[in-house]
Each structure stands twice: as C-alpha cells, then as structure tokens.
Design a protein around this motif. Sequence first.
Motif, short mmCIF file in Angstrom:
data_model
loop_
_atom_site.label_atom_id
_atom_site.label_comp_id
_atom_site.label_asym_id
_atom_site.label_seq_id
_atom_site.Cartn_x
_atom_site.Cartn_y
_atom_site.Cartn_z
N LYS A 121 -3.23 1.39 3.93
CA LYS A 121 -4.06 0.19 3.83
C LYS A 121 -5.43 0.45 4.46
O LYS A 121 -5.52 1.12 5.50
CB LYS A 121 -3.39 -0.96 4.57
CG LYS A 121 -3.97 -2.35 4.28
CD LYS A 121 -3.23 -3.44 5.06
CE LYS A 121 -3.69 -4.83 4.65
NZ LYS A 121 -3.21 -5.22 3.30
N GLU A 144 -5.33 3.51 -0.86
CA GLU A 144 -4.05 2.87 -1.10
C GLU A 144 -3.18 3.74 -2.01
O GLU A 144 -1.96 3.79 -1.85
CB GLU A 144 -4.25 1.48 -1.73
CG GLU A 144 -4.88 0.47 -0.78
CD GLU A 144 -6.39 0.57 -0.70
OE1 GLU A 144 -6.99 1.39 -1.45
OE2 GLU A 144 -7.00 -0.17 0.11
N LYS A 193 -3.44 -1.73 -3.66
CA LYS A 193 -4.23 -2.51 -2.72
C LYS A 193 -3.87 -3.98 -2.83
O LYS A 193 -3.65 -4.49 -3.92
CB LYS A 193 -5.72 -2.33 -3.04
CG LYS A 193 -6.67 -2.81 -1.94
CD LYS A 193 -8.13 -2.60 -2.34
CE LYS A 193 -9.07 -2.90 -1.18
NZ LYS A 193 -9.02 -1.89 -0.10
N GLU A 216 0.84 -1.20 0.00
CA GLU A 216 0.00 0.00 0.00
C GLU A 216 0.88 1.26 0.00
O GLU A 216 0.51 2.27 -0.61
CB GLU A 216 -0.93 0.00 1.22
CG GLU A 216 -2.01 -1.07 1.17
CD GLU A 216 -1.51 -2.44 1.63
OE1 GLU A 216 -0.34 -2.55 2.06
OE2 GLU A 216 -2.30 -3.40 1.57
#
Lengths: 340, 340, 340, 340
Positions: free
Chosen positions: D101, D96, B101, B96
């Motif tokens: 995250k 992201e 992702k 990240e």
Amino acid sequence: MLFFENDYCEGAHPAILQRLAETNMEKLPGYGTDPYCASARDKIRAACGCPEADVFFLVGGTQANAVVIGSLLQSYQGVVAASTGHVNLHEAGAIEHAGHKVLPLPQVDGKLSAAVVEGYLRTFYQDENHEHMVFPGMVYISHPTEYGTLYSRKELEELSQVCTAYQLPLFLDGARLGYGLACPETDVTLEDIARYTTVFYIGGTKVGALCGEAVVFPRKAPAHFLTMVKQRGALLAKGRLLGIQFDTLFTGDLYREISRNALLTADALRQALRDKGYRFFIDSPTNQIFVILEDSTREQLAQKVVFSFWEKFDDTHTVVRFATSWATRMEDVERLAALL
Amino acid sequence: MLFFENDYCEGAHPAILQRLAETNMEKLPGYGTDPYCASARDKIRAACGCPEADVFFLVGGTQANAVVIGSLLQSYQGVVAASTGHVNLHEAGAIEHAGHKVLPLPQVDGKLSAAVVEGYLRTFYQDENHEHMVFPGMVYISHPTEYGTLYSRKELEELSQVCTAYQLPLFLDGARLGYGLACPETDVTLEDIARYTTVFYIGGTKVGALCGEAVVFPRKAPAHFLTMVKQRGALLAKGRLLGIQFDTLFTGDLYREISRNALLTADALRQALRDKGYRFFIDSPTNQIFVILEDSTREQLAQKVVFSFWEKFDDTHTVVRFATSWATRMEDVERLAALL
Amino acid sequence: MLFFENDYCEGAHPAILQRLAETNMEKLPGYGTDPYCASARDKIRAACGCPEADVFFLVGGTQANAVVIGSLLQSYQGVVAASTGHVNLHEAGAIEHAGHKVLPLPQVDGKLSAAVVEGYLRTFYQDENHEHMVFPGMVYISHPTEYGTLYSRKELEELSQVCTAYQLPLFLDGARLGYGLACPETDVTLEDIARYTTVFYIGGTKVGALCGEAVVFPRKAPAHFLTMVKQRGALLAKGRLLGIQFDTLFTGDLYREISRNALLTADALRQALRDKGYRFFIDSPTNQIFVILEDSTREQLAQKVVFSFWEKFDDTHTVVRFATSWATRMEDVERLAALL
Amino acid sequence: MLFFENDYCEGAHPAILQRLAETNMEKLPGYGTDPYCASARDKIRAACGCPEADVFFLVGGTQANAVVIGSLLQSYQGVVAASTGHVNLHEAGAIEHAGHKVLPLPQVDGKLSAAVVEGYLRTFYQDENHEHMVFPGMVYISHPTEYGTLYSRKELEELSQVCTAYQLPLFLDGARLGYGLACPETDVTLEDIARYTTVFYIGGTKVGALCGEAVVFPRKAPAHFLTMVKQRGALLAKGRLLGIQFDTLFTGDLYREISRNALLTADALRQALRDKGYRFFIDSPTNQIFVILEDSTREQLAQKVVFSFWEKFDDTHTVVRFATSWATRMEDVERLAALL
C-alpha cells in the motif's frame, strides 16, 4: 452408502462440541486474545517441550501453508517441495498467488530425502547463473505425506541438518499430524518435530476439529506475523472457536487418542485388502490407503462405497484412495471388507 | 465487568450449536458440496428474491473482501471506497497484497454518495493521463458502514445507476447486514440489496454465527470463483460448518429476529446516553454507538465497562464506541446506564 | 580473447546508431506515441501480414514475458511451458512474482509437442480435483528455443489447433526470432507466426538493437494493455529509443539480413567442431551450439575463448554453449576453429 | 510548434551518443558487469562521497520506484508518500501490483514535512488497532518534487532523523535530480542526499540520457538486490547501454552542467510569465513551471505551443505546466515569450 472418501467428512469430536456449548455465552475478546487460546497455546507448548514457542491458530491447511510460506520467504525466494507436495499440486496456486515459486524436487513415496535436497542446493549455488534464478528460501515437507507415508526421526534429523547448513527454514505441514504421531510404526514424537523444524502446524480439521490448524514456531515467529495473518484474510474474529477446539484436543491426550482410531480402522481395512489379494499402489502406515483397482471392480464398488479417485494407473486400472478418520467405525470397515 | 466492546464477543446462537450437534456424525462431502450448504443457498436465494443467485460461504469478513475484490478486478484496476472503509484502513493491506489499490474517496458519516463517485469517475476519464493511473474497477460500500450508518434505498439506487453507467460492479460489505436490515429506520430490504449490487455478503460472524459470511452474486459469479477462493486459502474443507450455520440463520426469520435484539439494546443505551447529556460523535441508527467522552470520564468508566477506543477527539476528549449484539442482555444495558 | 559467450555482447547495428544520431534533437512526444514508433508498427504489421495488429515496444525479454503473461492470465490461471523454458528457469520467478504458476511440461530438444500439451489439458479437465488446481491459461513456447531448436510450421499449426480447441492463447517468445526466421532449414515465416499465435514478440536485444522487443498481437491486444505495461514499470518514457530501432530493423530486410550473419558464422563453427570430432549435446540449426567438452579441454579452451557453462554432463564432462550473433566476424570463428 | 510539454522530448546529450558509437563493437559481458558500468559506479561513488556505495542501473523511473520499494519492504509494510507523490498517482498502481500500500500523507507544495511524518508515525503506533493496519515500512520523497519544488538541507536532515528514530528507510526519487542539484537556490548537495537517505536514484531519462536511472545505496544494498531486479523484469541484458550513459554523464561535471541549461531557460520563461502578469499555481525554482491560465488563453496558446494540462483550477481556468530540459534552446523560450 459407506463413506471412505476422506478424513474430514464428520463434524467434530463430541468433547469439542460440548466445550463450545459450555462456553458459548461467555463474552470474550477477539482475534485469539481470549483465555482459551492462551490455555491451548500453553498445552501445545508443553506437548512440544517448547515453553517459548509462538503458537497461532489458523482456519485451514491451504491457508496455513500460504500464510507461513508467504511470511517467511523474501521476495526473491521460493519454497522447495516434493513434486507431489500439496503446495505444488492441490492448492490452486496459493503460493504463486503470494508471489513465490514452488521449486519441485523428485520424491520417493511422497518424501523428500536430505540427499536430494542437498544435491539440489549444492547445484543451485554452483550454477553461475543462479542470480537469475529463484533462490530456495525454505524447505516444505508434509508428515504424514500426501501418500500417508512418514519420515523417520533420522530422516527428519538429516533434513534439518541440510537446512541448517544452508540457513533455510524447514516447514512441516502437519495437516494429518495426529495420524503420524499415533502410528505404532513411527519413532517421531511431537518434541522431535519441534526440535527439527523451524515451523510446523498441528492439523485440527482432519483430526477431530470442525476447522483449525495450530501453527507452531518452536523458537520464534517472524516479526508481525499476526499482521501478515490478517493481511491474508486468515485472522478469525472469534478466535475462541479455534482456541476452545485446540484446548480440548490437547487436554489429556485426546489428540493422540482419537487419532488411534483412524489407524486401527485403517489397519483392519489394509488387512482385509491384503487378504483379498488387492494390489497396493504405495505402502503407507497411516490412515490413507492407496490401492490399484481394475476399472470394472472400481465401478462396481463405487455403487456402495464412496472413495477417492486418485489417478489413472494404466488403460484398465485406476489408483483409488480409502481414508479413515478419528470417527470411522470398525463396523463400517467390516461392511466394506465384505464387499471387497 | 460489562462488555460492550464489539459484536463478536459471544459464541453462536444456541440454535446453531444445536444443529451442529445434531448433524455432527453425518458423513458429508467437503468444500461446500454438502446438502446443508445447498439448503442454505436455497433459503438465501429465496430471501433475496434471486432464484438464480450464486452463493458461496467464506469464513470471515477481511477474507470475503479480499476474495471478492481480488477475483472481480483486472490487474490494472483498483477498488473505489470511502476513505473510512474497512478495506482501506483495517485489513492490514489485504487488497494491496492481492495487487490492487484502494482508491479512497471523501465520505460523509462513513458513506459514499453517488455524486462523489460520479464526480471522481468523470474526472478520471477526462484526465489525459489516466492511462498512467489505476483504473477504477469496482465500488465498495459497507452497509451498515463502519460508523453504524445506513444507506437509504434511494442512495443505493443512485450508486447503482452510477456504477451501471460506468460498467463497474457495486460490492456491498454486509458484515453487519442483519443490523441494517432489522433497523426500524431503514427502507432497504435484502431484495433491494440484491437488486442494486453486483455482489454482497451477508455477515454471520457478527450476527449470531461462530464464523462465516455468505457471499451472494445475485446474477452470476465470475468463472472459476471457487478456484479463486481456494487459491486465497479461503475454501473451508468442512463446508458443513458454514452451511449448517447459514441454513439455521435463514430458517424462519432467525437472522432478522436475532438482529433486532442488538437494535433494541442499542436504542436503550442511546436513550440513556442522551438522557445523561452525552455528546454523540455521529448519529447512527444501528448497533454501534459513537460517543465523545472526556478523558477522565473515559478512564473511570473503563474500570467497569469494556468499550472500544476509536480515536482522539481533542486534547481532553476521546471518541469511544459501544456495541451491542444479537446476544446483549437488556439488564447489562441497564447496569451500564446506571454507571453513566 | 575470443568472445562466443552470448548474442548480446555487442552494441547495436550501425544503422541504428546512425538513425538515433540523426533524430536526436527532434522533440517528440513520449511513451510510444511518436512517429517513429508509428512507422515501426506499420512496417512490422506489413512484415507479419497483419494490418490490424497491435504492436507494443518493451525493453527486454524477461520484461516482455512477465508483462504479456501477467496481462493475459486471470488470477486462477498459470502458464504452460516446457520445463526448460526461460520463464520456468531463468527469470528469477518473474511470472510467480506476478502471481502465476508456471506449469512445466516435458520437452524434447526444448520444444513442446502438441501431443504433450493436449494430453496434459485432457488429463487436467478429467481430474475431479481440478478446481483445486491451477488452471492452464496460456501456452508459452520460444522460437528458437533456449536450445536453439526450431518448430516446424506443422508443429506450430498443431500447437495452435490444441490451443484453439481449449481456448488458450498461444504465446511465442521470439527473443532470438531473427535467427529462426533467417535459418535456411526453417519453413516458418513471420506470417505463419502471426497466424498461429495469439501474441508473440520480435526480439531486438539479441538481434541488432541496443535493447527492445516488439510485442505483436496479430489480432487484438487485451483492453488497457498499455496501463498494464506501465504498472509493471515497463513503459519507456522515451519510446523513440525503441521505435527508431525497430523502424530501422524493419526498413528493407535489415532484421533478416543481419540475422543471416549469425547463422553463417554458426554453421562454420559447427562444421569445424564436427570436423574435429566434437560431440554435440543437441542438434540445433541456429546461432547457439551446445557441445560436450571434457573438463580438461574446457579449461584449456577457456584461457583463450569466452563461452558459456551450461550444465554438468557427467563427472568429467561439461555441456558448454557457443553463440554467434549478427556481429560475429568469420575471422573470429576461424581463430576459434584453430584452437579446437 | 514550440515544445514545452516535458523534459524527455529530446534524445540524449551528444556526448552520450558519441560514446555509444565509439564503444559499439566492443564485446562486453552483460547485465551490468562490463567495465563501463564499473567506471560509472566509481564516478557516482566519488560524486556522492560514498566509496562503499552499491550502485545499480535501471531503465526508468516507475521501474526504479517499484523495484526499490518492493525490494525493501516486508510484506506487512507500505510506503509513506506525499499524496501528490508519483508513486501514489501516476504509476498505474505499480507499488500495489507488487503487494504494498502507498500510505499517502498531506503535503505542502509536493513536499512531506518531518512533522507530518512524525505525527503520523506516532499516531500509528499509539493506535491499539495498528496490528490490523499496514505498517509504515519506508518513507518516499521526490527531489525535485512532482511540482518542481526542493527540500532544503535542513528539511532533509529532519526527515532523516524521524526515519532513523522509527528505523525506516528514507528513499529519494531523483528522476529530475540534476535540476535540483544545479538549482542556484538549493543548499542540498549530492553528498547530502547520500548522507540523509537510505537509497536514492539519479535520474538519467530526464537529464540527458536516452534512458536510465542510477539507484544508489550509499551504505549497502539489500541482499540479492540483483535477483529482485531480474525478477521484476528490470535487468537490462546490454547493461553497457546504461553504464556508458552514466559514465559519460559523470565524466567531468557533465550531469550538473547540462542541468543548468534547463534552469536558465526556465528562469527566463518564469520571468517572461511574471512580466506579463501570469498567475503561478505554485512557486517552483526548477525546470517545471505551473501557471493558471484562463481557458480561452490556454486554447489560443495551444495552437502554437505544446504544454501539459495539469488539472482544472476552476470553471474557467486550468493549471498547465511548462517544462524545460537540458536541451531547451533560449531562442524557443523567447519565441514562447513573444506569444504570451
């Protein structure tokens, strides 16, 4: 072939290899929690005169710069650096990859002056538009610089004062720090560096180690720095590899001692160049020597010596760099001198 | 104290240290351009049956994952992984941090099945909203997995077919690859891995090296991969340190040979645990053994043995991990068995 | 108080407000899929002479720059720009926030010359170290520039040739494009811009719209550009707001017509300044006028007129900017002239 | 064709268009510094009972989420969200892309419970490995949720207590906040939201505005938030467009009043669906209604009504969404009811 291309062409100081071999089969915990890392940290703290310092071991210089700068800056901030700074030119955009602008300032001999930094900061905050601009969030210097030059203690103190006045961290890239500390012309000690900077690193890769840079926060590391190291892929599983190396380099005065060899051999080479009438591009007192060569001379010399192309000087001349290291032999300098 | 905490607690295989010492004072070019790196690349290409492969040496596993994934993905893409995948849980958000992702999918025994991946991909493209979602840009698996389990050749082939059908790179994290390749139960060879993946890495850190992972693109690396390595602070100046290690590991069959020791000692430990009636959390054939211990047993054992806490199983039980390595001595396994 | 501070101080052209009101209660699909967006795209394609062009509507200029540049660059690339370029100075590091370096080049009157760009590119690829540097991945220019100056058709053509030779996209920031196209001194048409660039945008915010910039890829947008727009928070739910505005601006010749007013009023103001002996900082033919004022004059004038501080000229002088817009009234220029 | 696809299919409430027209030719300063923005801020502060609140106007919801989350998190932190949260699924990886995250947690009816969040946080800090993991740095909830459900005041208070205990900001995404506040079933007021959260936004795009979300920091915004807005391309030049809209929405009780229409029409539609025996996928009290349709019914209905596909329910059924808005006419609900 004679090799004066850089200061990372050999392996490690033999004492390091020996310690790696002696400790090899010991079963140690990972990620820098082993006793050799602990011991190395203690010795570095002592050498810096900073019993409270936080010390982290990273693998390389670009990595150390990216991790330190990325961890200390807020997202709206950039890092002030000399336009010739390694972070600005030769790290493939590692700082920008982490989201931050390098704010380049004019330099002299690779150095940032307190006056230039102060002028920039004052102008920045006076600019009515500065909320639409990247905020300066840190000042980065290298010592020795990319041109082998050194800050004086007074220059460091002045930079430190400007940074304090503007509440900016001062970060010193010490990839070649040993060659600065051991230089007879310097008045800057490791204690001075610890006093005047917010964070700095002690270069191992270019000063006798296989790899490794010791990042020192003389006062305190930012919260969760270890996690930021991990996040940037920079946390070595076998931290012992770094701990043992720095423990060895900071046992006795080894780090400084082996640095001296680079300076002695560089001095001899500088003298030989001067004697033969070569023209220096910059006057540097450490282990990097920048010379302006006529292109034909350069081509001839390149058949027997490996050195670095630095930049075009003009249509018929080139700036080249000769570098010595902790391992350079005086006899190789003599051989090179004979070829000049 | 007996040490079964992990597979990176020792230094390097002695043959590596010896080669580092023998070559130490050779003056070599940096950044992976030295002859030892070249030789190591050739040996790895031969071992993979891929004469055209591009091979890069990086320092560690999280770094390798971040560099490979970050370099191959476009900005609108994420990486598909098992929810238990190292990149999803234990890399402090390195993926990240690079802007991508992790798209976690359900797993069984740490493995992704082709059916689960295919189902996810089919659903994704059917979703009318998918332009507002992260596109899958790559599939990440580890082999052995984080639970020590292995894919079969058929499972790899099926995953590869799904990836090919959707034009996605398949990336195999081989941090413990040696322990997978040397496992008697596997039908997967290095050639298979080279055939079925787009990119993978051969772990050194956990299999006999001081540090280092060899990233292999069996067909072709993306353009300017070296610059992306540099940009992420992952390009080692003294590339020799990695080249010499992998050159040694791939001389003769050393990499596989030393891996066998981890499997033999793990087998002996597994047998001892089974004999004493311990309950396994997962059935893994490689060098990581996951056992469910009553908390009191765990505390008692922890006084004489270092092992890893894995997770709470229930109020009175815990999952722990015992790991062996290339350097684990059978006599230590016997001592541990005696304590069980 | 007279207002010459910028060209975005009014709302929208009345025809736009009227269309927004007329269509207000129509139920339309979102995210740019409504018929007004479709119609606006068609009209823009026709105006550019590019029936195949991909057109996207974004909200603002910094956003458009960040989305376009971030979407077209690979991670190892940066964007070449004039050192005075908006992306380099006044976007708070938006480009770096997306991971890319701005590579600033020397400029003249805010413009990049083909020769300077070519020299930089040639030197870059000649540098033996260039794999450790940020690769140029795109050339960014603005037209009109931040100083109100314009490229000639020949200059654009030459830049385009350099970019083609080095396979670099050429991106033109047209935040004030109307004021460039409507300028009597220019020989550059919208068709020229479509021919010579890879991507450009037609500014609405500063040329009669409430907000909005039309990004045009004369040949083809990169794959999944819409998702990259969304990922950067730049996809407007009620895309109609942008579609209706551009549909109105490109109905008849409205965009150019309203631009003319800015140029006529700027010309009148320039003439008045010249008549009174004011000193121009730069010679710009469009709607931004840069004048060097003595500080006392500036303070006096500032009591009755709002204009922009640009930069200090010397200890007693300042560069200021007067801007006109599509909505500036000639009578206000006359009032200002009377105050000079 | 009847349109129940979403709540952003119309333009703006007529009072907004009227104010935009009335103020159109006023010359106003940019970037949110105009008097309409100031007035809107004051009215929002009053409505929240927070005279000290910092209020910023952004253009859209994904943008607001990305700017707020990116600005508040440190680089080692992620954002905790329901697995169904908009930031986790439908923003193309915007979080992201900014380096963070999304840490998804199990949800019920789209809601995060304090118990689930607390359990996660407790486990995280107990994990010996947590320094190798992404630190939770913020909790994100939406109200109404993506499923149209609402938190009770008690649930918000409990979440707030957990966040306070762990020193985490609580961020509430109020893209549809009006429809939550105006719901007869809720006990949550705007003052409650200001009390229990660190930051939230008041959605305009889906509640009567052309575009715009008002981000409210009831206590204090982070330093240099405006620059972080700019850096993310989210600072509107003509801030008036947002200021005037929110000033209008918060004049009298307009924001709540127009929200009521969505709830009344949704209630009527829910009743009609219930009467005809339709099966609800989820029990939501606001303007989004999720129904399980047999596929043949769905296809038939789709010829006369536009609604949203949500997800496959099973082989023969689909979950679909009907949404009403501030502008939905009761007669259209009646027409739809007649088709059921």
